[in-house]
Design a protein around this motif. Structure first.
Motif, short mmCIF file in Angstrom:
data_model
loop_
_atom_site.label_atom_id
_atom_site.label_comp_id
_atom_site.label_asym_id
_atom_site.label_seq_id
_atom_site.Cartn_x
_atom_site.Cartn_y
_atom_site.Cartn_z
N VAL A 56 0.87 -1.19 0.00
CA VAL A 56 0.00 0.00 0.00
C VAL A 56 0.90 1.23 0.00
O VAL A 56 0.84 2.07 0.91
CB VAL A 56 -0.95 -0.01 1.22
N LYS A 57 1.74 1.35 -0.99
CA LYS A 57 2.81 2.33 -0.98
C LYS A 57 2.32 3.77 -1.10
O LYS A 57 3.06 4.71 -0.79
CB LYS A 57 3.80 2.03 -2.11
N ASN A 58 1.09 3.97 -1.56
CA ASN A 58 0.58 5.33 -1.74
C ASN A 58 -0.36 5.76 -0.62
O ASN A 58 -1.05 6.78 -0.75
CB ASN A 58 -0.14 5.45 -3.09
N LEU A 59 -0.37 5.01 0.47
CA LEU A 59 -1.24 5.35 1.60
C LEU A 59 -0.86 6.72 2.16
O LEU A 59 0.31 6.98 2.44
CB LEU A 59 -1.14 4.29 2.69
N GLU A 60 -1.89 7.58 2.34
CA GLU A 60 -1.67 8.92 2.85
C GLU A 60 -2.23 9.13 4.26
O GLU A 60 -1.68 9.87 5.04
CB GLU A 60 -2.30 9.95 1.90
N LYS A 61 -3.34 8.45 4.56
CA LYS A 61 -4.00 8.66 5.85
C LYS A 61 -4.37 7.32 6.47
O LYS A 61 -4.97 6.47 5.81
CB LYS A 61 -5.26 9.51 5.69
N LEU A 62 -4.00 7.16 7.74
CA LEU A 62 -4.35 5.96 8.50
C LEU A 62 -4.94 6.41 9.83
O LEU A 62 -4.24 7.02 10.65
CB LEU A 62 -3.12 5.08 8.72
N ASN A 63 -6.22 6.14 10.03
CA ASN A 63 -6.92 6.60 11.23
C ASN A 63 -7.29 5.40 12.09
O ASN A 63 -8.12 4.58 11.70
CB ASN A 63 -8.17 7.39 10.85
N LEU A 64 -6.65 5.30 13.26
CA LEU A 64 -6.88 4.18 14.18
C LEU A 64 -7.40 4.66 15.53
O LEU A 64 -7.30 3.95 16.53
CB LEU A 64 -5.59 3.39 14.36
N GLU A 65 -7.95 5.85 15.57
CA GLU A 65 -8.42 6.42 16.83
C GLU A 65 -9.45 5.50 17.50
O GLU A 65 -10.37 4.99 16.86
CB GLU A 65 -9.05 7.79 16.59
N GLY A 66 -9.28 5.29 18.79
CA GLY A 66 -10.24 4.49 19.54
C GLY A 66 -10.12 2.99 19.34
O GLY A 66 -11.00 2.25 19.77
N CYS A 67 -9.06 2.54 18.67
CA CYS A 67 -8.83 1.09 18.53
C CYS A 67 -8.18 0.60 19.83
O CYS A 67 -6.96 0.40 19.92
CB CYS A 67 -7.94 0.80 17.32
N SER A 68 -9.00 0.43 20.83
CA SER A 68 -8.50 0.22 22.19
C SER A 68 -7.83 -1.13 22.38
O SER A 68 -7.12 -1.34 23.37
CB SER A 68 -9.65 0.37 23.19
N GLY A 69 -8.03 -2.08 21.46
CA GLY A 69 -7.37 -3.38 21.58
C GLY A 69 -6.05 -3.45 20.82
O GLY A 69 -5.36 -4.48 20.89
N LEU A 70 -5.69 -2.39 20.14
CA LEU A 70 -4.48 -2.40 19.32
C LEU A 70 -3.23 -2.51 20.19
O LEU A 70 -3.02 -1.71 21.10
CB LEU A 70 -4.42 -1.13 18.47
N LEU A 71 -2.40 -3.52 19.89
CA LEU A 71 -1.17 -3.73 20.65
C LEU A 71 0.07 -3.28 19.89
O LEU A 71 1.05 -2.84 20.49
CB LEU A 71 -1.02 -5.22 21.00
#
Length: 720
Positions: A642-657
């Protein structure tokens, strides 16, 4: 005509960008009188140029100022004691005076604690200033003197020994009067609207400052209810302390409830950002915040009494002199609200003279038909039967066409029963190029009432050219943009639906688009696009959809699902997708075979995702991934493909380690939001070295903060 129509451009008319240009000596009044005057103009919605507010950084100031003067209808010149000390101000004034006498242009001098005769004759402070200029041997001095003499002779405002706030109120009201508050700019193309607006205003009884009135506008679709309400709002809103225009509330209610409308009403009237999380809170705020405020509110397109109850419930919610205007097709709603028959304005169709004038404005840019077109014009008016929207669309589609084309179109229309106005509109739509027709159908099915930028973004993802296409639809009177929102008449929307259904109105499986929940239940394959609006089914009565059905749809370009019930297993998703938005996505991962090479945006808010995908997926067009609120997400996927990814929104992903190390290889990533990922313990160090990253949001990542031994923002690339 449930929308506004703007006048055609004309080379003989001056183009105005600003309504008012403010000329002043900054050292004297920038932070006092002029600042207060500017704020008062803005509060009344008057578009004003003030050099410290409008100039773009990096531009040459002088040409920008001169251009702004040329593009302003009114110039307000604040002549203070040191005004003439500034060669800049004098150059500005000379330019302003060049335009005096031009049609539609006005100069209003404000003598700020100076004698008008001193300005006119260059005495006192003005003489001292010119003595300095003459010693400098400037060749501009004669022109400057002439400008001061000219402006000193104009009728203006003398601020000496008077209340500044009172003078400012007088100036603003004078400006509003001279501008006619924009109504004159609409009147050329709103045939018959001025008389209707004046008649409706009589029901409003604006001379009474004590009573609080609810007034209704009622009529058939396409008759002009929304247009009338918007025009009257524009004419009278300056008479109120607060005002708000709520367009098409029934659409908003079906899409997102009344919370957004309540928030809009509060923001536009109270004047501050108001956070409204649920309807009960919004109702309480509206009922208490405006009790002492003279308020004007238009509630347009009401189709349910509950909308009025929660937006403009009772008279006592508003201050003395308030007016609430309600437009609806259902007079029973007005009756239930207690709006008496004497306070309901029925919008009639156009009379013969108005219909002829409106048609000619659209077809000929004139009030009368071109020679040789009189009989044809009469025939088309007979077909349109005085419905303003039908007349506008037909007239626009015939503009610049030859008589032979008129006759051919009329012959074609004769094959359709004239009672079916829908056919008139459909004929105009089919005159579009295929790409523009596709955009029209997408707007009719999915984007009516949506934000213009949002719709254009998705249409662009789908490979269309929405910037051009939307403009063409507006030019053809098939679409209008009001306050940044796409508006389309109900009958035009019906045309779009008919096109989407094609020759199989009873077989949703053969439609090019799906937009209702009930229709998806009968479908196995769809060739084009899929989107579901939930308003046709009560959420409590919603039957689960079988995921296997969706798995069989192999040629989809667009999916937008609200929260819906699904059963079974999702084995496949179309690899032709350009945009995928699925609220509360119920599955733990995307199908292994899902590898959409043209996907631009992936939005799975509040999803059940644990891991987006395994391994590396080649998604070269993907620019945005939004997984906000996906509490089961454990780790971000490998993003090497995904080399052209510009925005990644993970707000509130409370289980993310953990954030996968591949994120550090993304050279175009500008936005990464990890806010409230409170279990996050690992993030690649390379992310802090990224040269592309503009926003890194880490508030609430407590374990990560402890592990990295930092507190608070980490520098210019991190938001708190």
């Amino acid at each position: 005509m449930n929308y506004l129509s703007l006048p055609s451009s004309s080379s003989s008319r001056r183009t105005w960008k600003y309504e008012v240009f403010l000329s002043f000596r900054g050292e004297d009044t920038r932070n006092s009188f002029t600042d207060h005057l500017h704020a008062a103009l803005q509060r009344k919605g008057i578009y004003t140029f003030k050099d410290d507010k409008r100039l773009q950084r990096g531009e040459s100031i002088r040409p920008e100022l001169l251009k702004a003067i040329e593009q302003s209808r009114i110039s307000l010149v604040v002549l203070s004691k040191s005004f003439a000390d500034s060669t800049w101000c004098l150059d500005e004034l000379a330019k302003i005076c060049e335009a005096i006498g031009q049609p539609g242009y006005t100069v209003l001098p404000i003598f700020y604690h100076v004698d008008p005769s001193d300005v006119r004759k260059q005495r006192g402070d003005f003489k001292q200033a010119f003595d300095k200029h003459e010693r400098g041997s400037s060749d501009k001095v004669p022109g400057w003197k002439s400008a001061l003499e000219q402006v000193g002779q104009l009728a203006g405002y003398d601020v000496r020994n008077k209340s500044e706030s009172g003078i400012i109120d007088e100036i603003v009201m004078d400006v509003i009067h001279k501008l006619k508050h924009k109504f004159s700019s609409l009147a050329d193309d709103l045939v018959g609207m001025q008389s209707r607006a004046e008649a409706f205003e009589k029901l409003l009884n604006l001379d009474s400052s004590d009573d609080i009135l609810f007034v209704g506008i009622w009529g058939m679709p396409g008759a002009g209810k929304t247009t009338l309400a918007a025009v009257v709002y524009d004419r009278i809103s300056h008479n109120f302390d607060a005002s708000c225009l709520l367009l098409d509330v029934s659409k908003d209610r079906k899409r997102s409830g009344l919370v957004r409308l309540q928030q809009q009403l509060l923001c536009e009237t109270v004047g501050k950002d108001q956070e409204v999380w649920e309807e009960h809170t919004g109702t309480n705020l509206i009922s208490t915040r405006l009790r002492e405020t003279k308020t004007l509110i238009v509630v347009d397109g009401v189709d349910h009494f509950d909308q009025l109850k929660k937006l403009v419930g009772k008279h006592e919610w508003f201050g003395p002199g308030s007016r609430i205007i309600i437009t609806t097709r259902d007079d029973k709603i007005l009756e239930r609200r207690g709006v008496g028959k004497d306070k309901v304005y029925k919008v009639e169709l156009l009379n013969d003279e108005e219909a002829l004038q409106l048609f000619c404005v659209r077809a000929f840019k004139s009030d009368v038909p071109d020679d040789g077109f009189e009989e044809l014009t009469h025939s088309f008016l007979q077909y349109a039967k005085a419905l303003p929207l039908a007349i506008q669309v037909l007239g626009s589609s015939l503009r610049t066409r030859k008589q032979s084309e008129w006759k051919a179109l009329l012959d074609r229309l004769k094959e359709i029963p004239d009672r079916e106005i829908m056919k008139v509109l459909e004929t105009s739509v089919h005159s579009l190029d295929q790409r523009d027709e596709d955009i029209f159908v997408d707007v009719a099915c999915f984007f009516k009432g949506e934000d213009e930028k949002y719709a254009k973004k998705i249409l662009d993802h789908c490979g269309f050219n929405p910037e051009l296409g939307i403009n063409i639809l507006c030019e053809r009177s098939l679409l209008v943009i009001v306050n940044g929102t796409l508006r389309m008449h109900d009958l035009l929307q019906e045309v779009g639906w008919k096109i989407a259904k094609g020759d199989f109105p009873q077989e949703p499986a053969k439609w090019s688009r799906l937009w209702l929940y009930r229709d998806l239940q009968a479908v196995r394959t769809v060739s084009n696009v899929l989107i579901i609006h939930r308003e046709d089914v009560d959420v409590n009565e919603m039957l689960p959809l079988r995921a296997e059905v969706l798995s069989q749809m192999n040629c989809l370009r667009l999916i937008i699902f609200p929260s819906m019930k699904f059963s079974g297993k999702l084995n496949n998703l179309s690899n032709d997708l350009r945009f995928l938005s699925w609220q509360k996505f119920p599955f733990s991962t995307l199908p292994p075979s899902f590898e959409p090479a043209k996907l631009v945006e992936l939005v799975l808010i509040d999803s059940n995702i644990r891991l987006l995908w395994e391994g590396v997926k080649a998604l070269p067009e993907l620019k945005t991934v939004d997984l906000r609120g996906s509490k089961n997400l454990i780790k971000t996927p490998n993003l090497k493909g995904v080399k052209n990814l510009e925005k990644l929104n993970l707000e509130g992903c409370s289980g993310l380690l953990e954030v996968d190390a591949s994120i550090g290889d993304l050279t175009k990533l500008t936005f990464l939001n990890l806010k409230s990922c409170d279990r996050l313990i690992s993030i690649p160090n390379t992310i802090f070295l990224s040269t592309s990253l503009e926003t890194l949001n880490l508030p609430g990542c407590l374990k990560l903060a402890q592990r990295l031994n930092f507190q608070g923002p980490r520098g210019p690339n991190e938001q708190s």
